[in-house]
Design a protein around this motif. Sequence first.
Motif, PDB file in Angstrom:
ATOM      1  N   VAL A 152      -1.746   5.737  23.330  1.00  0.00           N
ATOM      2  CA  VAL A 152      -2.619   5.904  24.492  1.00  0.00           C
ATOM      3  C   VAL A 152      -2.028   6.936  25.463  1.00  0.00           C
ATOM      4  O   VAL A 152      -2.742   7.765  26.020  1.00  0.00           O
ATOM      5  N   LYS A 153      -0.709   6.883  25.609  1.00  0.00           N
ATOM      6  CA  LYS A 153      -0.075   7.794  26.580  1.00  0.00           C
ATOM      7  C   LYS A 153       0.052   9.214  26.067  1.00  0.00           C
ATOM      8  O   LYS A 153      -0.099  10.165  26.821  1.00  0.00           O
ATOM      9  N   LYS A 154       0.371   9.351  24.765  1.00  0.00           N
ATOM     10  CA  LYS A 154       0.752  10.688  24.298  1.00  0.00           C
ATOM     11  C   LYS A 154      -0.186  11.281  23.251  1.00  0.00           C
ATOM     12  O   LYS A 154       0.050  12.390  22.781  1.00  0.00           O
ATOM     13  N   GLY A 155      -1.220  10.523  22.880  1.00  0.00           N
ATOM     14  CA  GLY A 155      -2.043  10.963  21.750  1.00  0.00           C
ATOM     15  C   GLY A 155      -2.851  12.229  21.977  1.00  0.00           C
ATOM     16  O   GLY A 155      -3.135  12.976  21.041  1.00  0.00           O
ATOM     17  N   ARG A 156      -3.211  12.497  23.229  1.00  0.00           N
ATOM     18  CA  ARG A 156      -4.163  13.579  23.482  1.00  0.00           C
ATOM     19  C   ARG A 156      -3.722  14.914  22.900  1.00  0.00           C
ATOM     20  O   ARG A 156      -4.456  15.530  22.131  1.00  0.00           O
ATOM     21  N   SER A 157      -2.530  15.348  23.218  1.00  0.00           N
ATOM     22  CA  SER A 157      -2.181  16.685  22.744  1.00  0.00           C
ATOM     23  C   SER A 157      -1.802  16.696  21.273  1.00  0.00           C
ATOM     24  O   SER A 157      -1.521  17.751  20.715  1.00  0.00           O
ATOM     25  N   ALA A 158      -1.825  15.517  20.623  1.00  0.00           N
ATOM     26  CA  ALA A 158      -1.635  15.494  19.175  1.00  0.00           C
ATOM     27  C   ALA A 158      -2.982  15.332  18.466  1.00  0.00           C
ATOM     28  O   ALA A 158      -3.036  15.213  17.239  1.00  0.00           O
ATOM     29  N   GLY A 159      -4.073  15.293  19.223  1.00  0.00           N
ATOM     30  CA  GLY A 159      -5.400  15.149  18.610  1.00  0.00           C
ATOM     31  C   GLY A 159      -5.647  13.741  18.091  1.00  0.00           C
ATOM     32  O   GLY A 159      -6.405  13.547  17.146  1.00  0.00           O
ATOM     33  N   VAL A 160      -5.001  12.751  18.708  1.00  0.00           N
ATOM     34  CA  VAL A 160      -5.206  11.357  18.291  1.00  0.00           C
ATOM     35  C   VAL A 160      -5.878  10.607  19.435  1.00  0.00           C
ATOM     36  O   VAL A 160      -5.350  10.570  20.556  1.00  0.00           O
ATOM     37  N   ILE A 161      -7.041  10.057  19.151  1.00  0.00           N
ATOM     38  CA  ILE A 161      -7.800   9.359  20.198  1.00  0.00           C
ATOM     39  C   ILE A 161      -7.843   7.873  19.836  1.00  0.00           C
ATOM     40  O   ILE A 161      -8.318   7.504  18.765  1.00  0.00           O
ATOM     41  N   THR A 162      -7.316   7.058  20.711  1.00  0.00           N
ATOM     42  CA  THR A 162      -7.223   5.619  20.424  1.00  0.00           C
ATOM     43  C   THR A 162      -8.318   4.882  21.174  1.00  0.00           C
ATOM     44  O   THR A 162      -8.510   5.106  22.371  1.00  0.00           O
ATOM     45  N   ILE A 204      -5.577  -6.509  26.811  1.00  0.00           N
ATOM     46  CA  ILE A 204      -5.378  -5.078  27.046  1.00  0.00           C
ATOM     47  C   ILE A 204      -4.398  -4.950  28.207  1.00  0.00           C
ATOM     48  O   ILE A 204      -4.806  -5.036  29.375  1.00  0.00           O
ATOM     49  N   PRO A 205      -3.100  -4.789  27.895  1.00  0.00           N
ATOM     50  CA  PRO A 205      -2.129  -4.701  28.997  1.00  0.00           C
ATOM     51  C   PRO A 205      -2.541  -3.634  30.008  1.00  0.00           C
ATOM     52  O   PRO A 205      -3.067  -2.586  29.631  1.00  0.00           O
ATOM     53  N   THR A 206      -2.295  -3.946  31.272  1.00  0.00           N
ATOM     54  CA  THR A 206      -2.708  -3.040  32.348  1.00  0.00           C
ATOM     55  C   THR A 206      -2.157  -1.634  32.144  1.00  0.00           C
ATOM     56  O   THR A 206      -2.829  -0.645  32.441  1.00  0.00           O
ATOM     57  N   ALA A 207      -0.930  -1.550  31.585  1.00  0.00           N
ATOM     58  CA  ALA A 207      -0.332  -0.228  31.379  1.00  0.00           C
ATOM     59  C   ALA A 207      -1.183   0.589  30.408  1.00  0.00           C
ATOM     60  O   ALA A 207      -1.330   1.798  30.567  1.00  0.00           O
ATOM     61  N   ILE A 208      -1.754  -0.089  29.417  1.00  0.00           N
ATOM     62  CA  ILE A 208      -2.618   0.619  28.455  1.00  0.00           C
ATOM     63  C   ILE A 208      -3.912   1.006  29.153  1.00  0.00           C
ATOM     64  O   ILE A 208      -4.354   2.152  29.095  1.00  0.00           O
ATOM     65  N   ARG A 209      -4.528   0.023  29.836  1.00  0.00           N
ATOM     66  CA  ARG A 209      -5.802   0.307  30.508  1.00  0.00           C
ATOM     67  C   ARG A 209      -5.672   1.476  31.483  1.00  0.00           C
ATOM     68  O   ARG A 209      -6.511   2.380  31.505  1.00  0.00           O
ATOM     69  N   ASP A 210      -4.598   1.472  32.256  1.00  0.00           N
ATOM     70  CA  ASP A 210      -4.473   2.505  33.279  1.00  0.00           C
ATOM     71  C   ASP A 210      -4.270   3.891  32.701  1.00  0.00           C
ATOM     72  O   ASP A 210      -4.491   4.887  33.380  1.00  0.00           O
ATOM     73  N   ASN A 211      -3.837   3.958  31.443  1.00  0.00           N
ATOM     74  CA  ASN A 211      -3.673   5.270  30.820  1.00  0.00           C
ATOM     75  C   ASN A 211      -4.902   5.683  30.017  1.00  0.00           C
ATOM     76  O   ASN A 211      -4.940   6.789  29.474  1.00  0.00           O
ATOM     77  N   SER A 250      10.400  17.019  22.688  1.00  0.00           N
ATOM     78  CA  SER A 250      10.397  16.639  24.097  1.00  0.00           C
ATOM     79  C   SER A 250       9.525  17.587  24.904  1.00  0.00           C
ATOM     80  O   SER A 250       8.838  17.164  25.829  1.00  0.00           O
ATOM     81  N   ALA A 251       9.487  18.885  24.486  1.00  0.00           N
ATOM     82  CA  ALA A 251       8.609  19.831  25.194  1.00  0.00           C
ATOM     83  C   ALA A 251       7.159  19.400  25.046  1.00  0.00           C
ATOM     84  O   ALA A 251       6.406  19.304  26.017  1.00  0.00           O
ATOM     85  N   SER A 252       6.769  19.062  23.797  1.00  0.00           N
ATOM     86  CA  SER A 252       5.377  18.680  23.557  1.00  0.00           C
ATOM     87  C   SER A 252       5.039  17.356  24.217  1.00  0.00           C
ATOM     88  O   SER A 252       3.967  17.163  24.754  1.00  0.00           O
ATOM     89  N   GLU A 253       6.004  16.398  24.152  1.00  0.00           N
ATOM     90  CA  GLU A 253       5.728  15.099  24.753  1.00  0.00           C
ATOM     91  C   GLU A 253       5.574  15.214  26.255  1.00  0.00           C
ATOM     92  O   GLU A 253       4.745  14.558  26.867  1.00  0.00           O
ATOM     93  N   GLN A 254       6.365  16.111  26.836  1.00  0.00           N
ATOM     94  CA  GLN A 254       6.235  16.322  28.282  1.00  0.00           C
ATOM     95  C   GLN A 254       4.837  16.825  28.601  1.00  0.00           C
ATOM     96  O   GLN A 254       4.170  16.359  29.513  1.00  0.00           O
ATOM     97  N   GLU A 255       4.366  17.740  27.736  1.00  0.00           N
ATOM     98  CA  GLU A 255       3.025  18.296  27.955  1.00  0.00           C
ATOM     99  C   GLU A 255       1.964  17.204  27.766  1.00  0.00           C
ATOM    100  O   GLU A 255       0.998  17.091  28.496  1.00  0.00           O
ATOM    101  N   ALA A 256       2.234  16.326  26.747  1.00  0.00           N
ATOM    102  CA  ALA A 256       1.263  15.271  26.456  1.00  0.00           C
ATOM    103  C   ALA A 256       1.099  14.314  27.607  1.00  0.00           C
ATOM    104  O   ALA A 256       0.001  13.842  27.899  1.00  0.00           O
ATOM    105  N   THR A 257       2.206  13.992  28.270  1.00  0.00           N
ATOM    106  CA  THR A 257       2.105  12.998  29.328  1.00  0.00           C
ATOM    107  C   THR A 257       1.819  13.625  30.678  1.00  0.00           C
ATOM    108  O   THR A 257       1.589  12.934  31.658  1.00  0.00           O
ATOM    109  N   ALA A 258       1.809  14.976  30.703  1.00  0.00           N
ATOM    110  CA  ALA A 258       1.586  15.665  31.982  1.00  0.00           C
ATOM    111  C   ALA A 258       0.202  15.373  32.482  1.00  0.00           C
ATOM    112  O   ALA A 258      -0.717  15.195  31.717  1.00  0.00           O
TER     113      ALA A 258
END
Length: 475
Positions: free
Chosen positions: A344-354, A366-373, A467-475
């Motif tokens: 949920v947090k990092k899937g977008r820039s990898a083309g994965v939609i959950t 649905i933990p709040t952390a998941i919902r909020d992301n 780490s570069a890509s993950e940073q971009e994913a969570t940005a």
Amino acid sequence: MTWLLKAVTGVWLLQLAWRFKRALAVSAVAVFAIAAYGWAGLVLLVVGPPLLALLWRWVHPWSYWRFVGWLVARHRLRTTYGLRWAEVMQSCGLHRPIPGRPGEFTTPRLVRVTDSPVGDVLHVRLLTGQEPGDFERQAAELAHALGAPAVRVTSAGPGLVELTLVERDVLADAVELHDVEAVTDLRAVRFAVGEDGSWRTRDYANIAAEVGGGVPGSGKTAGETSLACGLIQNPAVQYVVIDGKGGEDWSWIAPRAAAYTNEDEDLDVVLELVESVHRLMRARLKTQKTQRGRANFWDLPLDPAHPAVFLVVDEVQTFTDQKGMDKDTKAVAATITARLSALVKKGRSAGVITRLLTQKPTSDAIPTAIRDNASVRTAWRVLSDDAAEAILGPVVRGSAVTPVDIPVSMPGVAVVADAGGQLERVRFPYVDEHTAEQIATRTAELRRDLADLTGPVPAEDATADESASEQEATA
Ligand SMILES: Nc1ncnc2c1ncn2[C@@H]1O[C@H](COP(=O)(O)OP(=O)(O)OP(=O)(O)O)[C@@H](O)[C@H]1O
């Protein structure tokens, strides 16, 4: 004195002519036709326009009906609404006295009337100092004054407001699809019909995850099914479906799904699938930039060799709600939840939609952390404000739009929150299981196995890239 001046100069005659300009113009044309062509000219004048209109309607019905709509709207602007506008504004307290001129007042201006599938839309220019909220507060009074069952107020830009006279609840009628159009543009995917009767779209390039919930029978699975039916026709889309209900609601997609399971007891099977998708995401985040040139999946052209992956987990509480589980199962459930959270947090820039669906909308499911992301949230019919909040977030508290009101008789109607946090009611289309099955079978050759998509995890030296890509994913 003025009347004498007008009489002498003949201005009164001009004023009279202007007042009856249409009648005068028609008479002038008729006199000209008779003078030029005799009575045949007059007959032509009477019969010609209707014949031309019929011809227009036949040749180009779209522009013809648009023109007719425009004429009707203009007529309504001048008569139905225009004649009573000042009175309506005054009776609803939306007028303003003119300083220094006792008894006189000014009103917001009715600029235009257009029609929509629900009823007429009045486009209004606000007075300086007014805001759409002033109209929203008076919506009930406006409805009575304008003779409509309800009035919906929407802001239409600075200083403008639209009043929709809701004559028909378009969401009351099911939208049944006997076939579904293929989705070609993942940046504008039609998913449901809004209260104004037009389709709502989603831009999947900007969505990492969606959460949805509603009581049994509220239309969650059917809503997802109609969406999947359009997406699976795109060769650059793969679906992974985990059905926690353990039934056959999703069996239709098996021939087309990259992976499908309806295992609801052996959580290890589910963990393996979730791990596979998680591995795919990590592999893409680690290597996408080096191998394909861009760290963000959505900056690259859509390519069936690197498809967008939709992971649907229906009845997700089966795997995330640890209440009543034994110790070992709890550990597996915790890992599944952690992996889903990462997707949920990092899937977008990898083309994965959950996409996580549940009939038990609580923070355990649905933990709040998941919902909020999850930037997109959908609440079908629920029974309490707490359940609505577990899906939509605190924004639903105190909002006029709530999923708690949705009648049982309207399955498929839901409240959605878009990325901007706005809540609105929509109706998902309904595609019956056989149609869905046919679409899945006819597109089965587009299926790629999940195992083929998940490449080996790259060597450790790719850590910097990750780490570069993950940073971009969570940005
Ligand atoms: N958009 C819709 N328009 C019209 N009818 C619908 C729509 N969605 C669902 N229905 C009707 O409601 C029934 C239940 O829908 P669905 O199975 O999607 O509910 P659900 O919320 O997934 O239920 P459960 O949680 O039990 O799986 C469908 O079989 C269909 O008859």
